[in-house]
Design a protein around this motif. Structure first.
Motif, PDB file in Angstrom:
ATOM      1  N   PHE A 270      16.487 -35.152  29.623  1.00 20.95           N
ATOM      2  CA  PHE A 270      16.607 -36.206  28.629  1.00 20.95           C
ATOM      3  C   PHE A 270      17.777 -37.133  29.199  1.00 20.95           C
ATOM      4  O   PHE A 270      17.511 -38.197  29.318  1.00 20.95           O
ATOM      5  N   LEU A 271      18.893 -36.293  29.822  1.00 19.58           N
ATOM      6  CA  LEU A 271      19.999 -37.242  30.457  1.00 19.58           C
ATOM      7  C   LEU A 271      19.447 -38.011  31.980  1.00 19.58           C
ATOM      8  O   LEU A 271      19.802 -39.097  32.194  1.00 19.58           O
ATOM      9  N   GLU A 272      18.262 -37.685  32.440  1.00 20.21           N
ATOM     10  CA  GLU A 272      17.559 -38.142  33.451  1.00 20.21           C
ATOM     11  C   GLU A 272      16.399 -39.317  33.010  1.00 20.21           C
ATOM     12  O   GLU A 272      15.673 -39.820  33.690  1.00 20.21           O
ATOM     13  N   ASN A 273      16.539 -39.584  31.614  1.00 26.05           N
ATOM     14  CA  ASN A 273      15.371 -40.523  30.877  1.00 26.05           C
ATOM     15  C   ASN A 273      14.050 -40.087  31.217  1.00 26.05           C
ATOM     16  O   ASN A 273      13.132 -40.832  31.123  1.00 26.05           O
ATOM     17  N   ALA A 274      13.866 -38.618  31.246  1.00 30.53           N
ATOM     18  CA  ALA A 274      12.465 -38.178  31.502  1.00 30.53           C
ATOM     19  C   ALA A 274      11.708 -38.298  30.324  1.00 30.53           C
ATOM     20  O   ALA A 274      12.296 -38.340  28.964  1.00 30.53           O
ATOM     21  N   PRO A 275      10.411 -38.480  30.272  1.00 31.07           N
ATOM     22  CA  PRO A 275       9.626 -38.348  29.057  1.00 31.07           C
ATOM     23  C   PRO A 275       9.746 -36.998  28.157  1.00 31.07           C
ATOM     24  O   PRO A 275      10.032 -35.971  28.945  1.00 31.07           O
ATOM     25  N   ILE A 276       9.830 -37.147  26.816  1.00 30.32           N
ATOM     26  CA  ILE A 276       9.920 -35.902  26.113  1.00 30.32           C
ATOM     27  C   ILE A 276       9.101 -34.770  26.585  1.00 30.32           C
ATOM     28  O   ILE A 276       9.623 -33.437  26.643  1.00 30.32           O
ATOM     29  N   SER A 277       7.774 -34.911  26.873  1.00 34.30           N
ATOM     30  CA  SER A 277       6.785 -33.738  27.506  1.00 34.30           C
ATOM     31  C   SER A 277       7.440 -33.009  28.446  1.00 34.30           C
ATOM     32  O   SER A 277       7.402 -31.629  28.989  1.00 34.30           O
ATOM     33  N   GLU A 278       8.239 -33.898  29.490  1.00 37.22           N
ATOM     34  CA  GLU A 278       8.699 -33.134  30.546  1.00 37.22           C
ATOM     35  C   GLU A 278      10.071 -32.539  30.362  1.00 37.22           C
ATOM     36  O   GLU A 278      10.397 -31.407  31.040  1.00 37.22           O
ATOM     37  N   CYS A 279      10.941 -33.078  29.450  1.00 42.14           N
ATOM     38  CA  CYS A 279      12.108 -32.410  28.861  1.00 42.14           C
ATOM     39  C   CYS A 279      11.705 -31.022  28.439  1.00 42.14           C
ATOM     40  O   CYS A 279      12.376 -30.082  28.670  1.00 42.14           O
ATOM     41  N   GLN A 280      10.675 -30.923  27.655  1.00 43.79           N
ATOM     42  CA  GLN A 280      10.092 -29.668  27.001  1.00 43.79           C
ATOM     43  C   GLN A 280       9.771 -28.651  27.991  1.00 43.79           C
ATOM     44  O   GLN A 280       9.981 -27.610  27.954  1.00 43.79           O
ATOM     45  N   ALA A 281       8.977 -29.378  29.127  1.00 45.47           N
ATOM     46  CA  ALA A 281       8.250 -28.479  29.911  1.00 45.47           C
ATOM     47  C   ALA A 281       9.781 -27.651  30.979  1.00 45.47           C
ATOM     48  O   ALA A 281       9.672 -26.515  31.160  1.00 45.47           O
ATOM     49  N   TYR A 282      10.818 -28.669  31.106  1.00 42.68           N
ATOM     50  CA  TYR A 282      11.717 -28.052  31.786  1.00 42.68           C
ATOM     51  C   TYR A 282      12.651 -27.009  30.922  1.00 42.68           C
ATOM     52  O   TYR A 282      13.379 -26.016  31.182  1.00 42.68           O
ATOM     53  N   GLY A 283      12.618 -27.236  29.526  1.00 41.92           N
ATOM     54  CA  GLY A 283      13.224 -26.417  28.645  1.00 41.92           C
ATOM     55  C   GLY A 283      12.452 -25.175  28.702  1.00 41.92           C
ATOM     56  O   GLY A 283      13.196 -23.920  28.857  1.00 41.92           O
ATOM     57  N   ASN A 284      11.239 -25.194  28.812  1.00 47.48           N
ATOM     58  CA  ASN A 284      10.732 -23.763  28.701  1.00 47.48           C
ATOM     59  C   ASN A 284      10.528 -23.098  29.967  1.00 47.48           C
ATOM     60  O   ASN A 284      10.723 -22.001  30.048  1.00 47.48           O
ATOM     61  N   ILE A 285      10.742 -23.891  30.979  1.00 47.81           N
ATOM     62  CA  ILE A 285      11.165 -23.457  32.476  1.00 47.81           C
ATOM     63  C   ILE A 285      12.422 -22.606  32.404  1.00 47.81           C
ATOM     64  O   ILE A 285      12.512 -21.304  32.817  1.00 47.81           O
ATOM     65  N   ALA A 286      13.429 -23.311  31.737  1.00 45.24           N
ATOM     66  CA  ALA A 286      14.630 -22.636  31.936  1.00 45.24           C
ATOM     67  C   ALA A 286      14.859 -21.632  31.076  1.00 45.24           C
ATOM     68  O   ALA A 286      15.391 -20.544  31.287  1.00 45.24           O
ATOM     69  N   GLY A 287      14.157 -21.376  29.723  1.00 47.61           N
ATOM     70  CA  GLY A 287      14.138 -20.352  28.819  1.00 47.61           C
ATOM     71  C   GLY A 287      13.409 -19.268  29.720  1.00 47.61           C
ATOM     72  O   GLY A 287      13.906 -18.137  29.469  1.00 47.61           O
TER      73      GLY A 287
END
Ligand SMILES: Nc1ncnc2c1ncn2[C@@H]1O[C@H](COP(=O)(O)OP(=O)(O)OP(=O)(O)O)[C@@H](O)[C@H]1O
Ligand SMILES: [Mg+2]
Length: 322
Positions: A270-287
């Motif tokens: 989100f801080l890198e201004n990525a689209p929400i779908s990408e923020c979500q994918a990286y959230g799932n990856i980190a989780g």
């Protein structure tokens, strides 16, 4: 992280405690008997601190505002945060208070937790140097029900941050007293990203169905990022609903801090201004990566970027996927 004139990318406000995790119990404790644990870990606990630690180890500049005692558990918390690169100078150390502690008991995939809140229950809006919020681009607050001193002031904290030009996020976390008494309609108008899990969303809205709960809350906040454990996550943003399955890393140790790791991955993008779908994918990856080691931070001890973790663990993004 993009270059910015701010000292910090994120200021995290929230509770601080250690986690003592006892794994591989052959049964859950019963009154009058003693049992062995097969494994033990003393780690950084608390939603807010796990998020701060992981976000910092992914490369963001993170500062923390919270309260601890001057005891040994408080020192464990500070040492851990500083080792992860989190700026701890705004953390208040009060010699009259005891640092909070959670004892986690794990048996056959089930988990029981006992938390002594200690200093976090005495943390209040007066402990926050509001003028310093403008040193950051983003404000995150975690664990509403653990911090009664913050509850009447949370909407105002977020509103102040928004007026200073920060973006904001909120992970309410569970209510150990099961009252779920929160006026979310007064808070969410000042929040950009709301990070509940399914149970938390159902409890606060008191709706009959998940769809009704999502509809109610997504009307109040620009981004609803709903965490669904091993089923992944759903985001609702600008009327668009995106469901993404979880990533599976194989060797599941525990899901402690998976939600906070999700927040860290999401916020980094989100801080890198990525689209929400990408923020979500990286959230799932980190989780998912968080579940491969004990507690919420030990899976991220190597100084690697989240992109490196994503590539090495899940070959993400794969060829042809942008
Ligand atoms: N067993 C799992 N396997 C793969 N991914 C998982 C697993 N558990 C959680 N995750 C990932 O982590 C994310 C957040 O986990 P979860 O839904 O447990 O959050 P939470 O309930 O807020 O957790 P926390 O206890 O940390 O507050 C999920 O959306 C999912 O992407
Ligand atoms: Mg959570």
């Amino acid at each position: 992280m993009q270059a910015t004139s701010h000292t910090y990318d994120v200021i995290v406000v929230g509770e601080l405690n250690i986690d003592l995790i006892l794994n591989q119990l052959n049964e859950m404790p019963v009154t009058g008997r003693e049992i062995f644990a097969g494994d033990m870990a003393l780690t950084l606990g608390s939603s807010a601190a796990i998020l701060a630690s992981n976000l910092s180890s992914f490369g963001a500049k993170v500062a923390f505002i919270g309260k601890i005692g001057t005891d040994i558990f408080g020192q464990v918390v500070i040492d851990h945060l500083e080792k992860a690169g989190v700026h701890a100078d705004m953390i208040i150390r009060d010699s009259s208070l005891t640092t909070g502690a959670s004892i986690g008991l794990q048996h056959n995939g089930d988990r029981g937790m006992v938390t002594y809140p200690g200093a976090m229950a005495h943390f209040s809006i007066d402990d926050i140097p509001l003028h310093r919020l403008q040193e950051a681009r983003h404000l995150h607050f975690s664990s509403y029900f653990f911090q009664p001193g913050m509850q009447p002031h949370l909407a105002n904290l977020f509103r102040t941050a928004k007026m200073m030009g920060l973006t904001t996020s909120f992970d309410m976390q569970t209510d150990p007293e099961h009252r779920w008494d929160i006026n979310y309609a007064a808070i969410l108008p000042y929040v950009d990203i709301f990070f509940p899990n399914e149970n938390e969303l159902m409890q606060i809205t008191r709706k009959e169905s998940l769809e009704a709960a999502i509809e109610e809350v997504s009307a109040l906040v620009p981004v609803l990022a709903l965490k669904l454990g091993a089923s992944g996550s759903v985001t609702v943003c600008n009327g668009e609903t995106i469901s993404q399955p979880a990533f599976h890393a194989g060797n599941l140790v525990d899901a402690i801090g998976a939600g906070d790791s999700f927040n860290a991955g999401f916020l980094l993008k989100f801080l890198e201004n990525a689209p929400i779908s990408e923020c979500q994918a990286y959230g799932n990856i980190a989780g998912a990566i968080s579940t491969t080691a004990a507690g919420g931070t030990s899976a991220f001890h190597e100084q690697k970027s989240l992109d490196q973790y994503a590539k090495e663990t899940f070959a993400y993004p794969g060829a042809g996927i942008t």
